[in-house]
Structure formats: structure tokens, C-alpha cells
Write a protein that holds these residues in place. Sequence first.
Motif, PDB file in Angstrom:
ATOM      1  N   PRO A  71       0.746  -1.120   0.144  1.00  0.00           N
ATOM      2  CA  PRO A  71       0.017  -0.144   0.278  1.00  0.00           C
ATOM      3  C   PRO A  71       0.855   1.326  -0.205  1.00  0.00           C
ATOM      4  O   PRO A  71       1.856   1.394   0.724  1.00  0.00           O
ATOM      5  CB  PRO A  71      -0.633  -0.178   1.105  1.00  0.00           C
ATOM      6  CG  PRO A  71       0.047  -1.113   2.247  1.00  0.00           C
ATOM      7  CD  PRO A  71       0.792  -1.888   1.352  1.00  0.00           C
ATOM      8  N   LEU A  72       0.418   2.300  -0.666  1.00  0.00           N
ATOM      9  CA  LEU A  72       1.147   3.657  -0.771  1.00  0.00           C
ATOM     10  C   LEU A  72       0.184   4.775  -0.549  1.00  0.00           C
ATOM     11  O   LEU A  72      -0.947   4.661  -1.076  1.00  0.00           O
ATOM     12  CB  LEU A  72       1.740   3.596  -2.313  1.00  0.00           C
ATOM     13  CG  LEU A  72       2.604   2.505  -2.770  1.00  0.00           C
ATOM     14  CD1 LEU A  72       2.919   2.737  -4.068  1.00  0.00           C
ATOM     15  CD2 LEU A  72       4.008   2.691  -1.937  1.00  0.00           C
ATOM     16  N   ALA A  73       0.617   5.618   0.005  1.00  0.00           N
ATOM     17  CA  ALA A  73       0.005   6.956  -0.117  1.00  0.00           C
ATOM     18  C   ALA A  73       0.504   7.955  -0.994  1.00  0.00           C
ATOM     19  O   ALA A  73       1.607   7.972  -1.036  1.00  0.00           O
ATOM     20  CB  ALA A  73       0.086   7.503   1.431  1.00  0.00           C
ATOM     21  N   LEU A  74      -0.494   8.234  -1.860  1.00  0.00           N
ATOM     22  CA  LEU A  74       0.210   9.151  -2.983  1.00  0.00           C
ATOM     23  C   LEU A  74       0.036  10.682  -2.552  1.00  0.00           C
ATOM     24  O   LEU A  74      -0.719  11.123  -2.317  1.00  0.00           O
ATOM     25  CB  LEU A  74      -0.767   9.128  -4.374  1.00  0.00           C
ATOM     26  CG  LEU A  74      -0.913   7.846  -4.928  1.00  0.00           C
ATOM     27  CD1 LEU A  74      -1.882   7.744  -6.264  1.00  0.00           C
ATOM     28  CD2 LEU A  74       0.448   7.120  -5.642  1.00  0.00           C
ATOM     29  N   MET A  75       1.293  11.262  -2.871  1.00  0.00           N
ATOM     30  CA  MET A  75       1.318  12.806  -2.473  1.00  0.00           C
ATOM     31  C   MET A  75       1.545  13.351  -3.767  1.00  0.00           C
ATOM     32  O   MET A  75       1.645  14.754  -3.813  1.00  0.00           O
ATOM     33  CB  MET A  75       2.591  12.976  -1.368  1.00  0.00           C
ATOM     34  CG  MET A  75       2.527  12.133  -0.062  1.00  0.00           C
ATOM     35  SD  MET A  75       3.709  12.175   0.918  1.00  0.00           S
ATOM     36  CE  MET A  75       3.264  13.671   1.869  1.00  0.00           C
ATOM     37  N   GLY A  76       1.442  12.686  -4.849  1.00  0.00           N
ATOM     38  CA  GLY A  76       1.570  13.622  -6.208  1.00  0.00           C
ATOM     39  C   GLY A  76       1.192  12.435  -7.292  1.00  0.00           C
ATOM     40  O   GLY A  76       1.329  11.320  -6.991  1.00  0.00           O
ATOM     41  N   LEU A  77       0.890  13.036  -8.525  1.00  0.00           N
ATOM     42  CA  LEU A  77       0.247  11.808  -9.355  1.00  0.00           C
ATOM     43  C   LEU A  77       1.423  11.837 -10.484  1.00  0.00           C
ATOM     44  O   LEU A  77       1.204  10.930 -11.477  1.00  0.00           O
ATOM     45  CB  LEU A  77      -0.970  12.772 -10.100  1.00  0.00           C
ATOM     46  CG  LEU A  77      -1.995  12.978  -9.290  1.00  0.00           C
ATOM     47  CD1 LEU A  77      -3.277  13.280  -9.941  1.00  0.00           C
ATOM     48  CD2 LEU A  77      -2.423  11.700  -8.503  1.00  0.00           C
ATOM     49  N   HIS A  78       2.554  12.510 -10.453  1.00  0.00           N
ATOM     50  CA  HIS A  78       3.637  12.366 -11.230  1.00  0.00           C
ATOM     51  C   HIS A  78       5.000  11.995 -10.773  1.00  0.00           C
ATOM     52  O   HIS A  78       5.150  12.431  -9.549  1.00  0.00           O
ATOM     53  CB  HIS A  78       3.795  13.629 -12.335  1.00  0.00           C
ATOM     54  CG  HIS A  78       2.564  13.993 -12.943  1.00  0.00           C
ATOM     55  ND1 HIS A  78       1.686  14.982 -12.409  1.00  0.00           N
ATOM     56  CD2 HIS A  78       2.032  13.692 -13.980  1.00  0.00           C
ATOM     57  CE1 HIS A  78       0.326  14.870 -13.059  1.00  0.00           C
ATOM     58  NE2 HIS A  78       0.639  14.202 -14.290  1.00  0.00           N
ATOM     59  N   GLU A  79       5.823  11.147 -11.336  1.00  0.00           N
ATOM     60  CA  GLU A  79       7.073  11.061 -10.564  1.00  0.00           C
ATOM     61  C   GLU A  79       7.819  12.325 -10.348  1.00  0.00           C
ATOM     62  O   GLU A  79       7.789  13.147 -11.326  1.00  0.00           O
ATOM     63  CB  GLU A  79       7.917  10.032 -11.578  1.00  0.00           C
ATOM     64  CG  GLU A  79       7.632   8.700 -11.998  1.00  0.00           C
ATOM     65  CD  GLU A  79       7.981   7.803 -10.568  1.00  0.00           C
ATOM     66  OE1 GLU A  79       8.985   8.134  -9.979  1.00  0.00           O
ATOM     67  OE2 GLU A  79       7.330   6.812 -10.549  1.00  0.00           O
TER      68      GLU A  79
END
Length: 267
Positions: A71-79
Motif C-alpha cells: 500500500p502507498l499513500a500518493l502525495m503526487g500524481l507524477h514522478e
Amino acid sequence: MASQAPQHALPVLYEGLEPISKEKHGDLKIDNIDGPAIMSKVHAVPVTVEEFPMLQRHYPVVFSAGDNPVPLALMGLHEGVNAFVNDKGRLDDDFLYIPAYIRRYPFMLARLTKDAEDLSLCVDPTSGAIGDKGHPLFENDEPSEATKRVMQFCEQFEMGAQRTAMFMKELKELDLLMEGEVSIQPEGLEQPFVYRGFQMVDEKKFSELSGDKLRKMNQNGMLPVILAHLLSLAQIREIFQRQMKLGKGPKELTEMMEKANKAKADA
């Protein structure tokens, strides 16, 4: 506490890792740090199942691609884009829930060798957290209270990681994961932006589970975790908006907005 640094790939955020020992760190102290500067380039961090209820209010919680997802928390939508921190790695919002993975930095428990049974407390020596200011690492040749608190937090994180691994194992056995896809249609553009490369719970399969399986999932704590994950996906659009405000959105949309703003200024 040993003397040999672990020899394996470094986890996210860590630019170095060395075990804390009385011989090397006996006279040094722990100082607070705001966050690693590299955080501004990190768009996702690992999280534990206990955190899902807090995370879902701020971040999308997804699962990494591949056969062994986490599981990951996304803090942005792009690398390379983090919509929540500035270029120095500091949070722009004091009311955000900070994932335990970030709060653990620059420390972590690690096996110094592949065959080691015990975990040793290690630190990222590039972090600036160890030096001549702050709380002593050792007192009377023993780990100080500050070091013990760090150790306790890292141990709690490891236990959470073990429970998370069990959750992921059951999720896979239930065959509930599917390839994720989110489409965002900004006003003024003909084609939507489509985000892939992650996994999510298949809501159709989830809704078709038998009553016995749902009852078991409720009893073992899986049910609220899955619901929190599904609710969190709505935050993907919020992050998209955050990135746009920071000028870190998709190139096409950013260029369109810049042209629109210039036209307004020239009018």
C-alpha cells in the motif's frame, strides 16, 4: 547495535544507512529535522493498514503494481512531484496527517546481513539529525531515553508492516485486486488525463463477496481498511488540483493556463 552498514538497496527517502553504535555515536545527539529535501521529489510512500482511516482524508491510498504489491499513500500524481511539501521537504499544511514512514525518517530498523536474525537501529547519516545539538544518543554507556523512544517507534512501525503484509496476503488470496485507472477531464481540454500504473480493490468483486467472507473480514479488521482505501480514491482529483495550483500539473494543461493568464494580463 552493530558496526556494519546493511548492504542492500536503500528504501525511499534514505540516501545512506549506518547502524548506531556506542563506539561511533557515543558522544553525538539527536536533533529534530523538518524533513529530507528529497521529500519534494517523492510522490508516494509506503503505509501500514492502521493508517488507512487517517490517510484517506488527505491522500489516495493505492497498491503498487506487480506480484508483490504494497500500500502507498500518493502525495503526487507524477514522478518527482509532491503536492504537499515545498522544495526543502517541509509540509505546506500543518493539519495534514503525516505517514509513519516519513515520521520514522531518518531512523529505521534493518538487518545488517541477510542471515541476521535481529534488527539493528540505523540512521541516514546524510540527514543532519545526528550531531552536537539535541538529545544525547547515549547516557552512561546505555541508549538514552530519546534513543529508546526512537527505537520503540521503529519497532511499532515494523509490527505494523508485518500486519500489513498479512493484510496484503489475504487480499491477494481473495483475488480482490485489479489494475487501477483514473480519468480526469479538465475544462478546456478535449482529452482526459488517464492515470495508471497502480492497483486498487475491484469494487465489483468486493460487492459480490459472500456474507461469510464479509463477516470474517469485519472480524479480522480487513473490512474498514478496504472501505478506507476505496474512499481515499476520491483524493486523486484533489491532488490533481493541488498540483495545478503549484504549477506542477500536466505540461499541456499548465501551458494552456499560462496562455490564458497571459491573455488576461494583456487585455
